[in-house]
Scaffold this motif. Structure first.
Motif, mmCIF file in Angstrom:
data_model
loop_
_atom_site.group_PDB
_atom_site.id
_atom_site.type_symbol
_atom_site.label_atom_id
_atom_site.label_comp_id
_atom_site.label_asym_id
_atom_site.label_seq_id
_atom_site.Cartn_x
_atom_site.Cartn_y
_atom_site.Cartn_z
ATOM 1 N N ALA A 102 13.429 -3.214 -8.450
ATOM 2 C CA ALA A 102 12.290 -3.516 -7.585
ATOM 3 C C ALA A 102 11.954 -2.336 -6.674
ATOM 4 N N ILE A 103 12.973 -1.697 -6.115
ATOM 5 C CA ILE A 103 12.738 -0.544 -5.234
ATOM 6 C C ILE A 103 12.155 0.626 -6.013
ATOM 7 N N ALA A 104 12.709 0.887 -7.199
ATOM 8 C CA ALA A 104 12.177 1.974 -8.026
ATOM 9 C C ALA A 104 10.726 1.696 -8.416
ATOM 10 N N GLY A 105 10.438 0.436 -8.786
ATOM 11 C CA GLY A 105 9.066 0.085 -9.131
ATOM 12 C C GLY A 105 8.124 0.233 -7.958
ATOM 13 N N TYR A 106 8.598 -0.114 -6.760
ATOM 14 C CA TYR A 106 7.745 -0.008 -5.568
ATOM 15 C C TYR A 106 7.475 1.450 -5.218
ATOM 16 N N LEU A 107 8.490 2.301 -5.361
ATOM 17 C CA LEU A 107 8.272 3.729 -5.134
ATOM 18 C C LEU A 107 7.261 4.282 -6.123
ATOM 19 N N PHE A 108 7.339 3.822 -7.366
ATOM 20 C CA PHE A 108 6.354 4.235 -8.374
ATOM 21 C C PHE A 108 4.946 3.799 -7.958
ATOM 22 N N VAL A 109 4.835 2.577 -7.430
ATOM 23 C CA VAL A 109 3.533 2.069 -6.975
ATOM 24 C C VAL A 109 2.957 2.952 -5.877
ATOM 25 N N LEU A 110 3.771 3.294 -4.891
ATOM 26 C CA LEU A 110 3.285 4.089 -3.761
ATOM 27 C C LEU A 110 2.964 5.523 -4.177
ATOM 28 N N LYS A 179 17.736 7.589 -16.491
ATOM 29 C CA LYS A 179 17.200 7.472 -17.848
ATOM 30 C C LYS A 179 16.985 5.999 -18.219
ATOM 31 N N PHE A 180 17.932 5.141 -17.837
ATOM 32 C CA PHE A 180 17.803 3.714 -18.133
ATOM 33 C C PHE A 180 16.757 3.033 -17.243
ATOM 34 N N LEU A 181 16.405 3.683 -16.131
ATOM 35 C CA LEU A 181 15.521 3.062 -15.150
ATOM 36 C C LEU A 181 14.056 3.428 -15.332
ATOM 37 N N VAL A 182 13.773 4.518 -16.030
ATOM 38 C CA VAL A 182 12.399 5.034 -16.095
ATOM 39 C C VAL A 182 11.444 4.025 -16.716
ATOM 40 N N MET A 183 11.750 3.543 -17.904
ATOM 41 C CA MET A 183 10.818 2.623 -18.581
ATOM 42 C C MET A 183 10.660 1.292 -17.848
ATOM 43 N N PRO A 184 11.746 0.641 -17.408
ATOM 44 C CA PRO A 184 11.557 -0.584 -16.624
ATOM 45 C C PRO A 184 10.758 -0.346 -15.344
ATOM 46 N N MET A 185 10.960 0.788 -14.698
ATOM 47 C CA MET A 185 10.237 1.112 -13.475
ATOM 48 C C MET A 185 8.736 1.207 -13.737
ATOM 49 N N ILE A 186 8.357 1.875 -14.808
ATOM 50 C CA ILE A 186 6.934 2.001 -15.149
ATOM 51 C C ILE A 186 6.353 0.646 -15.519
ATOM 52 N N ALA A 187 7.099 -0.126 -16.306
ATOM 53 C CA ALA A 187 6.609 -1.447 -16.716
ATOM 54 C C ALA A 187 6.403 -2.362 -15.521
ATOM 55 N N VAL A 188 7.294 -2.285 -14.539
ATOM 56 C CA VAL A 188 7.179 -3.135 -13.349
ATOM 57 C C VAL A 188 6.051 -2.682 -12.438
ATOM 58 N N GLY A 189 5.927 -1.366 -12.240
ATOM 59 C CA GLY A 189 5.022 -0.873 -11.211
ATOM 60 C C GLY A 189 3.636 -0.473 -11.647
ATOM 61 N N ILE A 251 8.661 -8.286 -7.453
ATOM 62 C CA ILE A 251 9.900 -9.047 -7.621
ATOM 63 C C ILE A 251 9.821 -9.936 -8.847
ATOM 64 N N SER A 252 8.719 -10.674 -8.977
ATOM 65 C CA SER A 252 8.563 -11.544 -10.151
ATOM 66 C C SER A 252 8.462 -10.725 -11.430
ATOM 67 N N GLY A 253 7.763 -9.587 -11.361
ATOM 68 C CA GLY A 253 7.657 -8.731 -12.540
ATOM 69 C C GLY A 253 8.992 -8.148 -12.943
ATOM 70 N N ALA A 254 9.809 -7.793 -11.948
ATOM 71 C CA ALA A 254 11.125 -7.230 -12.248
ATOM 72 C C ALA A 254 12.006 -8.241 -12.970
ATOM 73 N N VAL A 255 11.890 -9.506 -12.594
ATOM 74 C CA VAL A 255 12.693 -10.545 -13.240
ATOM 75 C C VAL A 255 12.347 -10.646 -14.728
ATOM 76 N N ILE A 256 11.055 -10.536 -15.046
ATOM 77 C CA ILE A 256 10.631 -10.625 -16.449
ATOM 78 C C ILE A 256 11.014 -9.369 -17.222
ATOM 79 N N VAL A 257 10.772 -8.216 -16.608
ATOM 80 C CA VAL A 257 11.040 -6.949 -17.284
ATOM 81 C C VAL A 257 12.537 -6.777 -17.554
ATOM 82 N N GLU A 258 13.383 -7.307 -16.680
ATOM 83 C CA GLU A 258 14.829 -7.232 -16.902
ATOM 84 C C GLU A 258 15.216 -7.853 -18.237
ATOM 85 N N VAL A 259 14.555 -8.924 -18.589
ATOM 86 C CA VAL A 259 14.861 -9.590 -19.858
ATOM 87 C C VAL A 259 14.455 -8.703 -21.027
#
Length: 314
Positions: A102-110, A179-189, A251-259
Motif C-alpha cells: 500500500a505504501i509503495a503504491g501510494y508513493l507511485f501515485v504521488l 523486483k517483487f514489488l514493482v509490478m504489484p505497485m504499478i497495478a495498485v497505484g 488499500i482495497s486494491g492492494a488486497v485484490i492485487v495480492e491475490v
C-alpha cells in the motif's frame, strides 16, 4: 481550532462504530453455519451445538456484538475459527506485506499523478496534456487485477525482467524485494495516479484563471514565480483531501492485487476467512481496514483545516 478537532475526531469514532455494527450484522446474514464447517458434514447435531456454544454463537446478537467490541477495543479480536490462532496475531503477520504494498503504491501515485497533472495543467493541449490523457484512459479503463495480469504477461513472461509471484522481505534483500514489488505497485497505484492527475490538472487550470494570478502577471512577475508562488501553492491545497481519499481505494486494491501476485497479506487472509466463513477473522480485518481509512481521512481533514482556515470556520 479545538472545537474543529473535536468534531472531526468525534465523527471518525461514530463512523468506525457504525461500520463495525454493519460488518457484524452482514457476517450473520451470510448463509451457512460456521460450526457445521468446522465439524464437517458427518457430525451429529449434538456436536454442532457444542461447537456453536463454544464459539458463542448461541448468545443473543446484541451480547455477541458487545463482547466482541469490548475485546476489539483492547486489541483482542478473538480466536479464528479456522486458523487455530488469535485473529490479532494473524493480522499482525499479514500487516507488514500489505502495508508495504500500500505504501509503495501510494508513493507511485504521488510521484506519477501529481507531476503529470501539473505539467498537463500548465500546458493544456500540449504534449504533457496528451500524455496525461492517454495514461488516464488506459489505466482507468482496466481494473487493477487485469492490469496486474497484463504486467505479468509482458514484463515477467515475455521480457523476463521481473519475477512473477511471491515476496521477499525488504530487511532480507532490498534489491530483490524491489523486483517483487514493482509490478504489484504499478497495478495498485496506476488507476489512482490517473484520478489524481486529472484532478491536479483541473485544479491548476482553474487557479491559473483566477484574478490574483492575472494581477501577478500584470505586475511583471516572471512566469515561474507566478506559477510556483501564486498558482501552484493554492492549486495543490485541495489535493490534500483528494490524495487522502484515494488511500481507501489503494488499500482495497492492494488486497485484490495480492491475490494476483500470490503475495502474503490481507488479501489471502480475507479469502481464507470468506471460504471458511470465519466470523472473527473477517470482522477483525474489515474493522481494521475501515479504521485505517477513517483515521487517514480524519487526519487529512485536520491538515486541510490547518492549511485553509476557511474550513475551520465552516
Amino acid at each position: 481550532m479545538g472545537s474543529f478537532l473535536i468534531r472531526r475526531f468525534a465523527q471518525g469514532v461514530v463512523t468506525v462504530l457504525l461500520a463495525s455494527i454493519l460488518v457484524f450484522l452482514v457476517m450473520r446474514l451470510i448463509p451457512g453455519d460456521p460450526a457445521l464447517l468446522l465439524v464437517g458434514q458427518d457430525a451429529s447435531a449434538e456436536d454442532i451445538e457444542q461447537v456453536r456454544e463454544r464459539l458463542g454463537l448461541k448468545e443473543p446478537l446484541v451480547k455477541q456484538y458487545v463482547d466482541w467490541l469490548s475485546g476489539a477495543v483492547r486489541g483482542d479480536f478473538g480466536p479464528s475459527f479456522t486458523k487455530g490462532a488469535e485473529v490479532g496475531s494473524l493480522m499482525t503477520v499479514a500487516l507488514v506485506p500489505s502495508a508495504e504494498l500500500a505504501i509503495a503504491g501510494y508513493l507511485f501515485v504521488l510521484v506519477v499523478g501529481i507531476p503529470l497533472g501539473i505539467f498537463a495543467g500548465l500546458r493544456p493541449g500540449g504534449a504533457p496534456d496528451y500524455a496525461a490523457t492517454g495514461f488516464t484512459m488506459f489505466t482507468l479503463g482496466i481494473p487493477n487485477f487485469v492490469l496486474g495480469i497484463i504486467l505479468i504477461w509482458v514484463l515477467a513472461v515475455e521480457l523476463s525482467l521481473l519475477p512473477i509471484t511471491g515476496r521477499v522481505a525488504i530487511t532480507e534483500d532490498p534489491l530483490e524485494a524491489l523486483k517483487f514489488l514493482v509490478m504489484p505497485m504499478i497495478a495498485v497505484g496506476a488507476g489512482t495516479a490517473a484520478i489524481l492527475a486529472r484532478f491536479v490538472r483541473a485544479s491548476i487550470m482553474e487557479t491559473l484563471n483566477q484574478d490574483y494570478v492575472r494581477t501577478a502577471r500584470a505586475k511583471g512577475l516572471r512566469e515561474r514565480t507566478v506559477v510556483l508562488r501564486h498558482a501552484m501553492r493554492n492549486a495543490l491545497i485541495p489535493v490534500i483531501t483528494v490524495a487522502a481519499l484515494q488511500i481507501g481505494f489503494l488499500i482495497s486494491g492492494a488486497v485484490i492485487v495480492e491475490v494476483v501476485f500470490a503475495r502474503p497479506g490481507f488479501g489471502s487472509l480475507i479469502i481464507d476467512g470468506v471460504i471458511g466463513r470465519d466470523y472473527q477473522l473477517i470482522q477483525g480485518m474489515l474493522t481494521v481496514l475501515v479504521t485505517v481509512f477513517v483515521v487517514v481521512n480524519t487526519l487529512a481533514d485536520v491538515a486541510y483545516g490547518f492549511v485553509d482556515p476557511r474550513i475551520r470556520v465552516q
